[in-house]
Scaffold this motif. Structure first.
Motif, PDB file in Angstrom:
ATOM      1  N   PRO A 128      -2.731  -9.724   4.048  1.00 48.95           N
ATOM      2  CA  PRO A 128      -1.472  -9.128   4.522  1.00 48.95           C
ATOM      3  C   PRO A 128      -1.089  -7.912   3.681  1.00 48.95           C
ATOM      4  CG  PRO A 128      -1.261 -11.515   4.276  1.00 48.95           C
ATOM      5  CD  PRO A 128      -2.554 -11.132   3.644  1.00 48.95           C
ATOM      6  N   GLN A 129      -0.648  -6.869   4.344  1.00 43.88           N
ATOM      7  CA  GLN A 129      -0.257  -5.636   3.666  1.00 43.88           C
ATOM      8  C   GLN A 129       1.068  -5.133   4.223  1.00 43.88           C
ATOM      9  OE1 GLN A 129      -3.823  -2.925   3.931  1.00 43.88           O
ATOM     10  NE2 GLN A 129      -4.781  -4.867   4.511  1.00 43.88           N
ATOM     11  N   LEU A 130       1.810  -4.440   3.378  1.00 36.23           N
ATOM     12  CA  LEU A 130       3.055  -3.816   3.827  1.00 36.23           C
ATOM     13  C   LEU A 130       3.119  -2.390   3.313  1.00 36.23           C
ATOM     14  CD1 LEU A 130       5.321  -3.529   1.311  1.00 36.23           C
ATOM     15  CD2 LEU A 130       5.371  -6.012   1.598  1.00 36.23           C
ATOM     16  N   TRP A 131       3.842  -1.593   4.057  1.00 40.37           N
ATOM     17  CA  TRP A 131       4.153  -0.225   3.655  1.00 40.37           C
ATOM     18  C   TRP A 131       5.663  -0.099   3.608  1.00 40.37           C
ATOM     19  CZ3 TRP A 131       5.029   4.410   7.181  1.00 40.37           C
ATOM     20  CH2 TRP A 131       5.147   5.591   6.430  1.00 40.37           C
ATOM     21  N   ALA A 132       6.203   0.157   2.419  1.00 39.96           N
ATOM     22  CA  ALA A 132       7.650   0.195   2.223  1.00 39.96           C
ATOM     23  C   ALA A 132       8.191   1.560   2.626  1.00 39.96           C
ATOM     24  CB  ALA A 132       8.000  -0.099   0.771  1.00 39.96           C
ATOM     25  N   ILE A 133       9.043   1.567   3.662  1.00 37.45           N
ATOM     26  CA  ILE A 133       9.630   2.803   4.186  1.00 37.45           C
ATOM     27  C   ILE A 133      10.979   2.977   3.512  1.00 37.45           C
ATOM     28  CG2 ILE A 133      10.341   3.999   6.289  1.00 37.45           C
ATOM     29  CD1 ILE A 133       8.315   2.312   7.807  1.00 37.45           C
ATOM     30  N   PHE A 134      10.965   3.650   2.369  1.00 34.88           N
ATOM     31  CA  PHE A 134      12.077   3.652   1.432  1.00 34.88           C
ATOM     32  C   PHE A 134      12.366   5.087   1.011  1.00 34.88           C
ATOM     33  CE2 PHE A 134      13.794   2.753  -2.912  1.00 34.88           C
ATOM     34  CZ  PHE A 134      14.841   1.934  -2.545  1.00 34.88           C
ATOM     35  N   ILE A 139       0.847  -1.187   0.000  1.00 35.40           N
ATOM     36  CA  ILE A 139       0.000   0.000   0.000  1.00 35.40           C
ATOM     37  C   ILE A 139       0.883   1.238   0.000  1.00 35.40           C
ATOM     38  CG2 ILE A 139      -1.871  -1.223   1.168  1.00 35.40           C
ATOM     39  CD1 ILE A 139      -1.150   0.424   3.701  1.00 35.40           C
ATOM     40  N   GLY A 140       0.247   2.392  -0.151  1.00 32.47           N
ATOM     41  CA  GLY A 140       0.997   3.625  -0.287  1.00 32.47           C
ATOM     42  C   GLY A 140       1.214   3.950  -1.749  1.00 32.47           C
ATOM     43  N   MET A 141       2.053   4.923  -2.012  1.00 25.06           N
ATOM     44  CA  MET A 141       2.284   5.345  -3.398  1.00 25.06           C
ATOM     45  C   MET A 141       3.525   6.218  -3.447  1.00 25.06           C
ATOM     46  SD  MET A 141      -0.465   7.303  -5.826  1.00 25.06           S
ATOM     47  CE  MET A 141      -0.103   7.696  -7.547  1.00 25.06           C
ATOM     48  N   VAL A 184      -4.248   8.595  -0.215  1.00 28.77           N
ATOM     49  CA  VAL A 184      -3.987   7.389  -1.010  1.00 28.77           C
ATOM     50  C   VAL A 184      -4.296   6.139  -0.191  1.00 28.77           C
ATOM     51  CG1 VAL A 184      -2.165   5.989  -2.065  1.00 28.77           C
ATOM     52  CG2 VAL A 184      -2.247   8.454  -2.501  1.00 28.77           C
ATOM     53  N   ILE A 185      -3.752   6.076   1.017  1.00 31.58           N
ATOM     54  CA  ILE A 185      -3.908   4.876   1.845  1.00 31.58           C
ATOM     55  C   ILE A 185      -5.355   4.701   2.288  1.00 31.58           C
ATOM     56  CG2 ILE A 185      -3.247   3.836   4.049  1.00 31.58           C
ATOM     57  CD1 ILE A 185      -0.448   5.035   3.603  1.00 31.58           C
ATOM     58  N   ASP A 186      -6.045   5.791   2.613  1.00 29.51           N
ATOM     59  CA  ASP A 186      -7.466   5.691   2.952  1.00 29.51           C
ATOM     60  C   ASP A 186      -8.246   5.078   1.794  1.00 29.51           C
ATOM     61  OD1 ASP A 186      -7.032   6.765   5.440  1.00 29.51           O
ATOM     62  OD2 ASP A 186      -7.717   8.793   4.902  1.00 29.51           O
ATOM     63  N   GLY A 187      -7.958   5.539   0.575  1.00 31.94           N
ATOM     64  CA  GLY A 187      -8.641   4.996  -0.593  1.00 31.94           C
ATOM     65  C   GLY A 187      -8.320   3.537  -0.830  1.00 31.94           C
ATOM     66  N   ASP A 228       6.083  20.051  -0.700  1.00 29.93           N
ATOM     67  CA  ASP A 228       7.022  19.699   0.348  1.00 29.93           C
ATOM     68  C   ASP A 228       6.556  18.420   1.034  1.00 29.93           C
ATOM     69  OD1 ASP A 228       4.877  20.463   1.961  1.00 29.93           O
ATOM     70  OD2 ASP A 228       5.788  22.377   2.525  1.00 29.93           O
ATOM     71  N   ASP A 229       7.348  17.946   2.002  1.00 29.99           N
ATOM     72  CA  ASP A 229       7.016  16.674   2.655  1.00 29.99           C
ATOM     73  C   ASP A 229       5.653  16.731   3.336  1.00 29.99           C
ATOM     74  OD1 ASP A 229       9.378  15.672   1.785  1.00 29.99           O
ATOM     75  OD2 ASP A 229      10.308  15.405   3.758  1.00 29.99           O
ATOM     76  N   ALA A 230       5.318  17.852   3.956  1.00 27.24           N
ATOM     77  CA  ALA A 230       4.040  17.962   4.656  1.00 27.24           C
ATOM     78  C   ALA A 230       2.876  17.787   3.690  1.00 27.24           C
ATOM     79  CB  ALA A 230       3.945  19.312   5.372  1.00 27.24           C
ATOM     80  N   GLU A 231       2.971  18.402   2.526  1.00 30.36           N
ATOM     81  CA  GLU A 231       1.912  18.275   1.525  1.00 30.36           C
ATOM     82  C   GLU A 231       1.861  16.862   0.966  1.00 30.36           C
ATOM     83  OE1 GLU A 231      -1.374  19.646  -0.318  1.00 30.36           O
ATOM     84  OE2 GLU A 231      -0.105  20.818   1.048  1.00 30.36           O
ATOM     85  N   ASN A 232       3.020  16.285   0.732  1.00 25.27           N
ATOM     86  CA  ASN A 232       3.053  14.920   0.208  1.00 25.27           C
ATOM     87  C   ASN A 232       2.476  13.918   1.210  1.00 25.27           C
ATOM     88  OD1 ASN A 232       4.214  15.817  -2.150  1.00 25.27           O
ATOM     89  ND2 ASN A 232       6.304  15.291  -1.552  1.00 25.27           N
ATOM     90  N   MET A 233       2.697  14.154   2.503  1.00 26.92           N
ATOM     91  CA  MET A 233       2.144  13.252   3.510  1.00 26.92           C
ATOM     92  C   MET A 233       0.613  13.339   3.544  1.00 26.92           C
ATOM     93  SD  MET A 233       4.782  13.144   6.743  1.00 26.92           S
ATOM     94  CE  MET A 233       5.158  14.881   6.875  1.00 26.92           C
ATOM     95  N   LYS A 234       0.067  14.531   3.334  1.00 23.39           N
ATOM     96  CA  LYS A 234      -1.391  14.658   3.258  1.00 23.39           C
ATOM     97  C   LYS A 234      -1.940  13.858   2.079  1.00 23.39           C
ATOM     98  CE  LYS A 234      -1.587  19.296   5.321  1.00 23.39           C
ATOM     99  NZ  LYS A 234      -1.905  20.731   5.072  1.00 23.39           N
ATOM    100  N   THR A 235      -1.265  13.952   0.955  1.00 25.25           N
ATOM    101  CA  THR A 235      -1.697  13.185  -0.211  1.00 25.25           C
ATOM    102  C   THR A 235      -1.573  11.691   0.045  1.00 25.25           C
ATOM    103  OG1 THR A 235      -0.982  14.971  -1.678  1.00 25.25           O
ATOM    104  CG2 THR A 235      -1.317  12.810  -2.674  1.00 25.25           C
ATOM    105  N   LEU A 236      -0.455  11.282   0.662  1.00 27.30           N
ATOM    106  CA  LEU A 236      -0.250   9.868   0.947  1.00 27.30           C
ATOM    107  C   LEU A 236      -1.330   9.335   1.884  1.00 27.30           C
ATOM    108  CD1 LEU A 236       1.496   7.347   0.631  1.00 27.30           C
ATOM    109  CD2 LEU A 236       2.942   8.191   2.498  1.00 27.30           C
ATOM    110  N   SER A 237      -1.766  10.135   2.831  1.00 26.10           N
ATOM    111  CA  SER A 237      -2.840   9.720   3.721  1.00 26.10           C
ATOM    112  C   SER A 237      -4.122   9.451   2.938  1.00 26.10           C
ATOM    113  CB  SER A 237      -3.072  10.799   4.781  1.00 26.10           C
ATOM    114  OG  SER A 237      -4.082  10.398   5.687  1.00 26.10           O
TER     115      SER A 237
END
Length: 269
Positions: A99-105, A55-57, A80-83, A69-78
């Motif tokens: 099973p789901q994973l979120w890649a912290i990369f 999950i994630g994008m 994405v994951i809700d959807g 910026d990171d703050a705006e991207n985190m709002k978008t990512l939230s």
């Protein structure tokens, strides 16, 4: 089965490239409706198979997502994951049914360090630094997660500032040390190894598969015995020790100065 850290919801990047003229930009801020349908179709067709769902994008082509910026991207990512979680619930009945994973990369590591997180049942997939050193160990609170912790680990790497491909530069003692550190600190739910082409990496792949089967059985100092057993299984008893020594030195010497990072002026004439 699953898809990579930048290919969510059982869809490959190639599938998007083949359809981008039909479904629009890989941009959730402007094209969420089409991308949600793209994700939905990927999950629907794979419903009857055993999957680990990413999950994630991230951005198109394994880069950072968004131009903000990171703050705006985190709002978008939230969003994405809700959807994505709504899609999983719609297809499987509950959000945590598979099973789901979120890649912290790469940049996602910054988001996590800044406090962004995902539902408790999702495995946090930490990553090494592309050069076979894990970036972090599991904390007490992280180990209590229902989804647990996992690791994405490179023995082959295609990317800047230097590639690490074609020849094996993974020494077995370093590999045992890092896998053991991950295992002992709770990073043990999922291990995904980036292996590239199989043939040049067959020694570290074989070691990882043996180690992962029973980490407690492989102690510091067992590396030489492992390599001798590996050589013996292929070449027989007579030359096993000498061949094991060659294999060990091969990866060690390659690591000192890899052919792929030779540039003019690195050595004196």
């Amino acid at each position: 089965m699953g898809t990579s850290h930048h290919e969510p919801m059982m869809r490959s990047h190639r599938e998007y490239l083949n359809r981008k003229n039909d479904i629009g930009a890989w941009d959730y801020t402007t094209n969420s409706k089409n991308l949600d349908r793209f994700f939905y179709d990927g999950m629907k067709r794979n419903k009857d198979y055993d999957n680990i769902v990413t999950i994630g994008m991230r951005g198109d082509g394994d880069v950072a997502m968004g131009k903000g910026d990171d703050a705006e991207n985190m709002k978008t990512l939230s969003r994405v994951i809700d959807g994505q979680r709504r899609i999983i619930k719609d297809i499987y009945g509950t959000e945590d049914a598979v099973p789901q994973l979120w890649a912290i990369f790469t940049e996602v590591q910054r988001y996590y360090d800044a406090g962004f997180t995902v539902p408790n049942d999702v495995t946090l997939l930490f990553c090494d630094n592309n050069w076979r050193y894990i970036r972090r160990i599991g904390t007490d609170n992280e180990r209590k997660r229902k989804g647990g912790l996992g690791m994405y680990y490179h023995i082959d790497m295609n990317g800047g500032p230097w590639n690490d491909r074609w020849v094996n530069t993974t020494t077995i003692p370093k590999l045992r040390e890092q896998l053991n550190l991950a295992y002992r600190t709770g990073i043990d739910r999922i291990w995904i190894i980036n292996v590239g082409d199989l043939k040049p990496k067959e020694v570290p792949i074989d070691f990882i598969m043996n180690y992962a089967w029973n980490p407690d059985a492989v102690k510091p100092g067992d590396e030489k015995t492992y390599l001798e057993n590996f050589a013996r299984s292929i070449f027989g008893e007579a030359n096993a020790a000498d061949i094991a020594d060659i294999i060990a030195k091969y990866s060690k010497y390659n690591l000192i100065r890899k052919p792929e990072i030779q540039v003019p002026g690195i050595f004196n004439h």
